[in-house]
Design a protein around this motif. Structure first.
Motif, PDB file in Angstrom:
ATOM      1  N   HIS A 206      -6.927 -25.170 -11.315  1.00 58.64           N
ATOM      2  CA  HIS A 206      -6.796 -26.314 -10.417  1.00 58.64           C
ATOM      3  C   HIS A 206      -8.085 -26.446  -9.619  1.00 58.64           C
ATOM      4  O   HIS A 206      -9.008 -25.638  -9.751  1.00 58.64           O
ATOM      5  CB  HIS A 206      -5.576 -26.199  -9.494  1.00 58.64           C
ATOM      6  CG  HIS A 206      -5.663 -25.153  -8.431  1.00 58.64           C
ATOM      7  ND1 HIS A 206      -4.823 -25.116  -7.340  1.00 58.64           N
ATOM      8  CD2 HIS A 206      -6.505 -24.091  -8.266  1.00 58.64           C
ATOM      9  CE1 HIS A 206      -5.119 -24.090  -6.575  1.00 58.64           C
ATOM     10  NE2 HIS A 206      -6.124 -23.451  -7.106  1.00 58.64           N
ATOM     11  N   ARG A 207      -8.163 -27.476  -8.818  1.00 59.95           N
ATOM     12  CA  ARG A 207      -9.227 -27.612  -7.834  1.00 59.95           C
ATOM     13  C   ARG A 207      -8.674 -28.380  -6.647  1.00 59.95           C
ATOM     14  O   ARG A 207      -7.789 -29.224  -6.802  1.00 59.95           O
ATOM     15  CB  ARG A 207     -10.463 -28.318  -8.416  1.00 59.95           C
ATOM     16  CG  ARG A 207     -10.243 -29.773  -8.781  1.00 59.95           C
ATOM     17  CD  ARG A 207     -11.555 -30.403  -9.212  1.00 59.95           C
ATOM     18  NE  ARG A 207     -11.342 -31.759  -9.730  1.00 59.95           N
ATOM     19  CZ  ARG A 207     -12.313 -32.564 -10.089  1.00 59.95           C
ATOM     20  NH1 ARG A 207     -13.565 -32.165 -10.001  1.00 59.95           N
ATOM     21  NH2 ARG A 207     -12.058 -33.763 -10.548  1.00 59.95           N
ATOM     22  N   GLN A 208      -9.210 -28.079  -5.487  1.00 58.66           N
ATOM     23  CA  GLN A 208      -8.744 -28.728  -4.262  1.00 58.66           C
ATOM     24  C   GLN A 208      -9.822 -29.708  -3.810  1.00 58.66           C
ATOM     25  O   GLN A 208     -10.746 -29.347  -3.074  1.00 58.66           O
ATOM     26  CB  GLN A 208      -8.465 -27.683  -3.169  1.00 58.66           C
ATOM     27  CG  GLN A 208      -7.456 -26.630  -3.547  1.00 58.66           C
ATOM     28  CD  GLN A 208      -6.037 -27.181  -3.660  1.00 58.66           C
ATOM     29  OE1 GLN A 208      -5.739 -28.309  -3.298  1.00 58.66           O
ATOM     30  NE2 GLN A 208      -5.156 -26.374  -4.207  1.00 58.66           N
ATOM     31  N   ILE A 209      -9.712 -30.948  -4.281  1.00 59.36           N
ATOM     32  CA  ILE A 209     -10.697 -31.966  -3.904  1.00 59.36           C
ATOM     33  C   ILE A 209     -10.665 -32.142  -2.386  1.00 59.36           C
ATOM     34  O   ILE A 209      -9.598 -32.298  -1.790  1.00 59.36           O
ATOM     35  CB  ILE A 209     -10.384 -33.297  -4.617  1.00 59.36           C
ATOM     36  CG1 ILE A 209     -10.555 -33.129  -6.121  1.00 59.36           C
ATOM     37  CG2 ILE A 209     -11.286 -34.412  -4.101  1.00 59.36           C
ATOM     38  CD1 ILE A 209     -10.137 -34.352  -6.918  1.00 59.36           C
TER      39      ILE A 209
ATOM     40  N   LEU B 189       3.290 -23.930 -17.895  1.00 54.40           N
ATOM     41  CA  LEU B 189       2.046 -24.224 -17.168  1.00 54.40           C
ATOM     42  C   LEU B 189       0.876 -23.381 -17.675  1.00 54.40           C
ATOM     43  O   LEU B 189      -0.266 -23.599 -17.274  1.00 54.40           O
ATOM     44  CB  LEU B 189       2.239 -23.954 -15.673  1.00 54.40           C
ATOM     45  CG  LEU B 189       3.255 -24.842 -14.954  1.00 54.40           C
ATOM     46  CD1 LEU B 189       3.626 -24.232 -13.608  1.00 54.40           C
ATOM     47  CD2 LEU B 189       2.691 -26.236 -14.782  1.00 54.40           C
ATOM     48  N   ASP B 190       1.147 -22.434 -18.547  1.00 59.37           N
ATOM     49  CA  ASP B 190       0.127 -21.478 -18.972  1.00 59.37           C
ATOM     50  C   ASP B 190      -1.016 -22.175 -19.718  1.00 59.37           C
ATOM     51  O   ASP B 190      -0.784 -23.005 -20.600  1.00 59.37           O
ATOM     52  CB  ASP B 190       0.772 -20.416 -19.871  1.00 59.37           C
ATOM     53  CG  ASP B 190      -0.135 -19.221 -20.064  1.00 59.37           C
ATOM     54  OD1 ASP B 190      -0.724 -18.750 -19.068  1.00 59.37           O
ATOM     55  OD2 ASP B 190      -0.256 -18.759 -21.205  1.00 59.37           O
ATOM     56  N   HIS B 191      -2.237 -21.822 -19.354  1.00 60.35           N
ATOM     57  CA  HIS B 191      -3.460 -22.368 -19.957  1.00 60.35           C
ATOM     58  C   HIS B 191      -3.555 -23.879 -19.818  1.00 60.35           C
ATOM     59  O   HIS B 191      -4.016 -24.581 -20.726  1.00 60.35           O
ATOM     60  CB  HIS B 191      -3.599 -21.926 -21.417  1.00 60.35           C
ATOM     61  CG  HIS B 191      -4.001 -20.487 -21.534  1.00 60.35           C
ATOM     62  ND1 HIS B 191      -3.135 -19.458 -21.298  1.00 60.35           N
ATOM     63  CD2 HIS B 191      -5.181 -19.917 -21.826  1.00 60.35           C
ATOM     64  CE1 HIS B 191      -3.760 -18.306 -21.449  1.00 60.35           C
ATOM     65  NE2 HIS B 191      -5.017 -18.558 -21.766  1.00 60.35           N
ATOM     66  N   LYS B 192      -3.094 -24.388 -18.686  1.00 61.95           N
ATOM     67  CA  LYS B 192      -3.223 -25.817 -18.373  1.00 61.95           C
ATOM     68  C   LYS B 192      -3.932 -25.953 -17.033  1.00 61.95           C
ATOM     69  O   LYS B 192      -4.187 -24.974 -16.343  1.00 61.95           O
ATOM     70  CB  LYS B 192      -1.841 -26.474 -18.321  1.00 61.95           C
ATOM     71  CG  LYS B 192      -1.152 -26.468 -19.678  1.00 61.95           C
ATOM     72  CD  LYS B 192       0.165 -27.174 -19.642  1.00 61.95           C
ATOM     73  CE  LYS B 192       0.787 -27.136 -21.046  1.00 61.95           C
ATOM     74  NZ  LYS B 192       2.132 -27.712 -21.055  1.00 61.95           N
ATOM     75  N   ILE B 193      -4.230 -27.202 -16.682  1.00 57.22           N
ATOM     76  CA  ILE B 193      -4.775 -27.476 -15.357  1.00 57.22           C
ATOM     77  C   ILE B 193      -3.760 -28.313 -14.597  1.00 57.22           C
ATOM     78  O   ILE B 193      -3.158 -29.234 -15.172  1.00 57.22           O
ATOM     79  CB  ILE B 193      -6.161 -28.155 -15.421  1.00 57.22           C
ATOM     80  CG1 ILE B 193      -6.719 -28.334 -14.000  1.00 57.22           C
ATOM     81  CG2 ILE B 193      -6.108 -29.484 -16.170  1.00 57.22           C
ATOM     82  CD1 ILE B 193      -8.202 -28.653 -13.963  1.00 57.22           C
ATOM     83  N   ILE B 194      -3.528 -27.952 -13.357  1.00 56.83           N
ATOM     84  CA  ILE B 194      -2.640 -28.756 -12.509  1.00 56.83           C
ATOM     85  C   ILE B 194      -3.524 -29.605 -11.601  1.00 56.83           C
ATOM     86  O   ILE B 194      -4.501 -29.116 -11.031  1.00 56.83           O
ATOM     87  CB  ILE B 194      -1.640 -27.896 -11.701  1.00 56.83           C
ATOM     88  CG1 ILE B 194      -2.339 -26.828 -10.870  1.00 56.83           C
ATOM     89  CG2 ILE B 194      -0.605 -27.286 -12.624  1.00 56.83           C
ATOM     90  CD1 ILE B 194      -1.404 -26.067  -9.934  1.00 56.83           C
TER      91      ILE B 194
ATOM     92  N   GLY C 104      -2.691 -30.636 -21.876  1.00 61.36           N
ATOM     93  CA  GLY C 104      -3.213 -29.546 -21.057  1.00 61.36           C
ATOM     94  C   GLY C 104      -3.308 -29.877 -19.583  1.00 61.36           C
ATOM     95  O   GLY C 104      -3.809 -29.067 -18.805  1.00 61.36           O
ATOM     96  N   VAL C 105      -2.854 -31.064 -19.210  1.00 58.44           N
ATOM     97  CA  VAL C 105      -2.964 -31.506 -17.816  1.00 58.44           C
ATOM     98  C   VAL C 105      -1.563 -31.766 -17.264  1.00 58.44           C
ATOM     99  O   VAL C 105      -0.782 -32.502 -17.859  1.00 58.44           O
ATOM    100  CB  VAL C 105      -3.820 -32.789 -17.707  1.00 58.44           C
ATOM    101  CG1 VAL C 105      -3.906 -33.251 -16.257  1.00 58.44           C
ATOM    102  CG2 VAL C 105      -5.218 -32.561 -18.292  1.00 58.44           C
ATOM    103  N   VAL C 106      -1.256 -31.156 -16.122  1.00 55.55           N
ATOM    104  CA  VAL C 106       0.031 -31.366 -15.457  1.00 55.55           C
ATOM    105  C   VAL C 106      -0.251 -32.012 -14.101  1.00 55.55           C
ATOM    106  O   VAL C 106      -0.986 -31.452 -13.287  1.00 55.55           O
ATOM    107  CB  VAL C 106       0.789 -30.037 -15.258  1.00 55.55           C
ATOM    108  CG1 VAL C 106       2.093 -30.269 -14.504  1.00 55.55           C
ATOM    109  CG2 VAL C 106       1.046 -29.366 -16.609  1.00 55.55           C
ATOM    110  N   VAL C 107       0.304 -33.197 -13.894  1.00 54.62           N
ATOM    111  CA  VAL C 107       0.090 -33.918 -12.643  1.00 54.62           C
ATOM    112  C   VAL C 107       1.245 -33.616 -11.688  1.00 54.62           C
ATOM    113  O   VAL C 107       2.406 -33.895 -11.995  1.00 54.62           O
ATOM    114  CB  VAL C 107      -0.014 -35.444 -12.889  1.00 54.62           C
ATOM    115  CG1 VAL C 107      -0.250 -36.173 -11.561  1.00 54.62           C
ATOM    116  CG2 VAL C 107      -1.127 -35.753 -13.894  1.00 54.62           C
ATOM    117  N   LEU C 108       0.908 -33.024 -10.549  1.00 55.43           N
ATOM    118  CA  LEU C 108       1.900 -32.736  -9.517  1.00 55.43           C
ATOM    119  C   LEU C 108       1.878 -33.851  -8.488  1.00 55.43           C
ATOM    120  O   LEU C 108       0.821 -34.363  -8.163  1.00 55.43           O
ATOM    121  CB  LEU C 108       1.576 -31.422  -8.797  1.00 55.43           C
ATOM    122  CG  LEU C 108       1.424 -30.154  -9.614  1.00 55.43           C
ATOM    123  CD1 LEU C 108       1.151 -28.984  -8.667  1.00 55.43           C
ATOM    124  CD2 LEU C 108       2.650 -29.887 -10.448  1.00 55.43           C
ATOM    125  N   PRO C 109       3.023 -34.220  -7.921  1.00 54.92           N
ATOM    126  CA  PRO C 109       2.995 -35.170  -6.811  1.00 54.92           C
ATOM    127  C   PRO C 109       2.300 -34.558  -5.599  1.00 54.92           C
ATOM    128  O   PRO C 109       2.258 -33.333  -5.466  1.00 54.92           O
ATOM    129  CB  PRO C 109       4.470 -35.448  -6.524  1.00 54.92           C
ATOM    130  CG  PRO C 109       5.255 -34.480  -7.308  1.00 54.92           C
ATOM    131  CD  PRO C 109       4.356 -33.755  -8.253  1.00 54.92           C
TER     132      PRO C 109
END
Ligand SMILES: [Zn+2]
Length: 145
Positions: A14-17, A63-68, A86-91
Motif C-alpha cells: 500500500h501507500r499513504q498518499i 489480499l496476498d500479493h496484492k496492493i490495497i 492485483g488491486v483491491v480498492v478500500l473505501p
C-alpha cells in the motif's frame, strides 16, 4: 458462549498518499490478521459445523500479493498498467490499517450472513490487524445476522 478464532498472514502493499514520511511511497507489509467471532451458540450446518475456518481465512488470504488502495489513488485503477486482479480498492481516504480492518469486518459479517442468513442472532466480531511487529489495530463491534 462460543467463539471462533482464525489467524492468517498475507503479504500486501500500500501507500499513504499525503503522509508526511516514507509511508507515502509504495511499500509492503507482512500483515497478520486475527478474526474472532463470538455468539451465544453458533448455528450448525448438516455436518454440525458452524462457520468454516477456511472461509474466514480466505477473506484475508485473498489480499496476498496484492496492493490495497483508496478510491483517490487512481493510478492503480489504470488496467493497462496494473492487473485489476492485483488491486483491491478500500473505501476511505487511505489504505490504512484502520480502513483495512473495517473493510475486513464487513466481509466477516457478510460471510456469516451467507452461511446462516436471517437468523437474527447477535455476533460479536473482532478483526485484529497487525501491520508491523509493533503496530496493531482492532475493530470490534456487534452485528445482528
Ligand atoms: Zn505501510
Amino acid at each position: 458462549m462460543e467463539k471462533i478464532i482464525v489467524h492468517a498472514k498475507f503479504h500486501t502493499a500500500h501507500r499513504q498518499i499525503g503522509y508526511p514520511g516514507h509511508c507515502c511511497h509504495v511499500h509492503g507489509h507482512t500483515w497478520r490478521g486475527t478474526v474472532t467471532v463470538t455468539t451465544e451458540e453458533f448455528p450448525r450446518d448438516d455436518l454440525d459445523m458452524s462457520l468454516d475456518f477456511g472461509d474466514l481465512k480466505k477473506l484475508m488470504r485473498d489480499l496476498d500479493h496484492k496492493i490495497i488502495v483508496s478510491p483517490n489513488d487512481t493510478e492503480f485503477a489504470q488496467s493497462d498498467l496494473f492487473d485489476p486482479e492485483g488491486v483491491v480498492v478500500l473505501p476511505g481516504r487511505g489504505p490504512s490499517v484502520e480502513n483495512l480492518a473495517v473493510w475486513l469486518w464487513d466481509r466477516v459479517r457478510d460471510c456469516i450472513r451467507a452461511k446462516f442468513p436471517d437468523r437474527g442472532k447477535t455476533y460479536r466480531i473482532e478483526v485484529l490487524i497487525q501491520e508491523t511487529e509493533n503496530n496493531i489495530f482492532v475493530v470490534e463491534k456487534e452485528a445482528v445476522v
